[in-house]
Enzyme design. Structure first.
Site, PDB file in Angstrom:
ATOM      1  CG  ASP A 125      -1.329   0.673   1.292  1.00  9.98           C
ATOM      2  OD1 ASP A 125      -2.533   1.110   0.300  1.00  9.98           O
ATOM      3  OD2 ASP A 125      -1.494   2.340   2.422  1.00  9.98           O
TER       4      ASP A 125
ATOM      5  CD  GLU B  89      -2.355   2.297  -3.294  1.00  6.80           C
ATOM      6  OE1 GLU B  89      -3.175   2.784  -3.103  1.00  6.80           O
ATOM      7  OE2 GLU B  89      -1.801   2.912  -2.256  1.00  6.80           O
TER       8      GLU B  89
HETATM    9  C1  NOJ Z   1      -4.600   3.230   0.001  1.00  2.00           C
HETATM   10  C2  NOJ Z   1      -6.530   1.939  -0.186  1.00  2.00           C
HETATM   11  O1  NOJ Z   1      -6.119   1.561  -1.230  1.00  2.00           O
HETATM   12  C3  NOJ Z   1      -6.924   3.247   0.769  1.00  2.00           C
HETATM   13  O2  NOJ Z   1      -8.111   2.148   0.962  1.00  2.00           O
HETATM   14  C4  NOJ Z   1      -6.304   3.517   2.208  1.00  2.00           C
HETATM   15  O3  NOJ Z   1      -7.300   4.271   2.771  1.00  2.00           O
HETATM   16  C5  NOJ Z   1      -5.267   4.095   1.298  1.00  2.00           C
HETATM   17  N1  NOJ Z   1      -3.916   3.360   1.190  1.00  2.00           N
HETATM   18  C6  NOJ Z   1      -4.387   4.430   2.746  1.00  2.00           C
HETATM   19  O4  NOJ Z   1      -3.995   2.866   3.726  1.00  2.00           O
END
Ligand code: NOJ
Ligand code: CA
Length: 546
Positions: free
Chosen positions: A204, A246
């Protein structure tokens, strides 16, 4: 083949994204759990997917649905026990389904004991695990991501009377990656799950690990070095496992996350996704071809991951201001549908529940270069509930049947973690798995068959792409090639019938075989190849020399 033998497995994967709590409640407490998900693995197998991506299931105050982790080394008790997770992992592997779990490196919950220690006093040994400052004026060049909730990336901590840095909610303090102890700890956390047997991590928020004055604190070289070190450790100790980035960035900034094949195996193609919706509304291929032309080549062992929707808002961060206005006008006239820089809706409602457009978008998802990810519920055309706050409207319980709580849970409806969708069009009595299984022409059965076709050849997951540019710009056409195999894909992005002439001279003498019905189309000759296409229709043709 044992699961880890083919190290490029992620190239042939069809991934299903699911949150444990949304899928199936096995003990009647209103919250989906590991045993529930395990019961449903055969459903996923029948759908044809071969990997699941689980959203965070760790102990957490759940103020960001688990992306606020309070303990990395076990599971949230609502979802079951660690043993239940192990069982789920084993059952998935028995079925040839790989398991991608979430790992949030950038930040923890403010409830994590590390942060509790760090804030307890300025000379606590863990003080330096987070990013502290006496002022809130450092790193001014950094954008705020959760624009609708936060006004600064700094938050005041009354306990230790200083400010701490956070890129997301203020209850999610960023870890300090300049501290080697933090880096070592996070690798240990990953190791713990890898030893248990998880196949991959979705990492993430990776662009934000390191902060430097005078920069926008995103995609820094120092951040890439840290990620490369994680990859080095992974390859050394756990070959065949996979890292998915991500990184919501423009193509040129995304490219470095693949390194020389020594950083991430996969990364989401964030800029492509909104442009697929844009191309569809404009009835023009340009947004799609343009962004893919701007996308640099990636190393041979790497792969894009493609998606139409996920658990977040449909992000419009990687579009221009003009494009964003267009997207809002076209897809979110009602302002309650907007969140931060995005649109908090599911696929079917975005496409006005138009089966032809839903099929076309999924057809592109499955045939453009990359590994497709299907968001749970989109395979049956589930709706959303914009009355639920934040992104919760796209995270409602899975709709299994028309029965009690849609078959999701035996609990009293008021005990469910979130209400089921109930409206006449998308509600569970109308949209559910049981009903769609029984109906030959349901979206679910259509999804199953397109996945079967996709999986019948490696060309979609591993092949190259070459665009054709017919004069009719409402048509998006490309050839995917791998070795001797070639597949021609032709998409009509418009809501009206179209004729198109394709320059297929290079394939002269080939016949076209339409892949869903195995029917032969005329041989390619010297003349432009003429096709006529219904509204939003698409074709996949195998090109065969016979
Ligand atoms: C990206 C995630 O997809 C999202 O759902 C989250 O709120 C943020 N990162 C923070 O971790
Ligand atoms: Ca439960």
């Amino acid at each position: 083949m044992p699961l880890h033998q083919d190290v490029l497995w992620y190239k042939d994967a069809i991934v299903y994204q699911v949150h444990v709590r949304t899928f199936q409640d096995s003990n009647g407490d209103g919250i989906g759990d590991f045993p529930g998900l395990e019961e449903k693995l055969d459903y996923l197998l029948e759908l044809g997917i071969n990997a699941i991506w689980l959203m965070p299931f760790f102990p957490s105050p759940l103020r960001d649905d688990g992306y606020d982790i309070a303990d990395y080394s076990t599971v949230h008790s609502s979802y079951g026990t660690l043993e239940d997770f192990r069982k789920l992992l084993g059952s998935a592997h028995d079925r040839g389904i790989r398991v991608i779990i979430e790992m949030v490196l950038n930040h923890t919950s403010d409830q994590h004991p590390w942060f509790q220690e760090s804030r307890s006093s300025k000379d606590n040994p863990r003080r330096d695990w987070y990013v502290w400052s006496d002022t809130n004026t450092r790193y001014q060049g950094t954008r705020i991501i959760f624009l609708d909730a936060e006004t600064s990336n700094w938050a005041w901590d009354p306990i230790s009377t200083s400010y701490y840095w956070h890129r997301f909610f203020s209850h999610q303090p960023d870890l300090n990656y300049d501290n080697p102890a933090v880096r070592e700890q996070m690798w240990n956390v990953m190791k713990f799950w890898l030893e248990m047997g998880v196949d991959a991590f979705r990492l993430d928020a990776v662009p934000y690990l390191v902060e430097r004055e005078g920069t926008n604190c995103e995609n820094l070289l120092e951040t890439h070095e840290i990620l490369k070190e994680l990859r080095r450790q992974l390859d050394e100790h756990f070959p065949g496992r996979m890292l998915l980035a991500e990184a919501n960035q423009w193509p040129a900034d995304l490219r470095p996350y693949f390194g020389d094949g020594d950083e991430f195996h996969m990364a989401f193609h964030f800029p492509l996704m909104p442009r697929m919706f844009m191309g569809l509304k404009l009835e023009d291929r340009k947004p799609i071809t343009e962004i893919l032309q701007q996308t640099p080549e990636i190393p041979p062992s790497c792969q894009w991951s493609l998606f139409l929707r996920n658990h977040d808002e449909l992000t419009l961060e990687m579009v221009t201001d003009e494009e964003r206005d267009y997207m809002y006008d076209m897809y979110a006239q009602d302002k309650t549908m907007r969140l931060n820089l995005g649109i908090r809706r599911r696929l079917a409602p975005l496409l006005n529940n138009d089966r032809r457009r839903i099929e076309l978008m999924n057809g592109m998802l499955m045939s453009l270069p990359g590994t497709p990810i299907i968001y749970y519920g989109d395979e049956i055309g589930m709706g959303d509930n914009i009355n639920l706050g934040d992104r919760n409207g796209v995270r409602t319980p899975m709709q299994w049947s028309g029965e009690w709580n849609g078959g999701f849970s035996a609990a009293d409806p008021e005990h469910l973690y979130a209400p089921l969708i109930q409206d006449p069009v998308y509600g569970y009595p109308a949209v559910n798995v049981l009903r769609q299984k029984a109906s030959e022409h349901s979206l679910l059965n259509w999804m199953r068959s397109i996945i079967t076709v996709r999986r019948s050849t490696a060309v979609f997951g591993r092949g190259s792409i070459e665009f054709l540019y017919p004069a009719n710009h409402r048509i998006l056409a490309y050839v995917r090639r791998l070795g001797n195999e070639a597949v021609l894909v032709v998409n009509n992005l418009s809501g009206t019938a179209q004729a198109v002439e394709l320059d297929l001279r290079r394939y002269k003498g080939n016949i076209l075989i339409e892949m869903s019905g195995q029917n032969m189309f005329p041989r390619v000759g010297d003349q432009p190849y003429l096709l006529t296409m219904g509204p939003y229709q698409f074709y996949w043709f195998r090109l065969r020399r016979v």
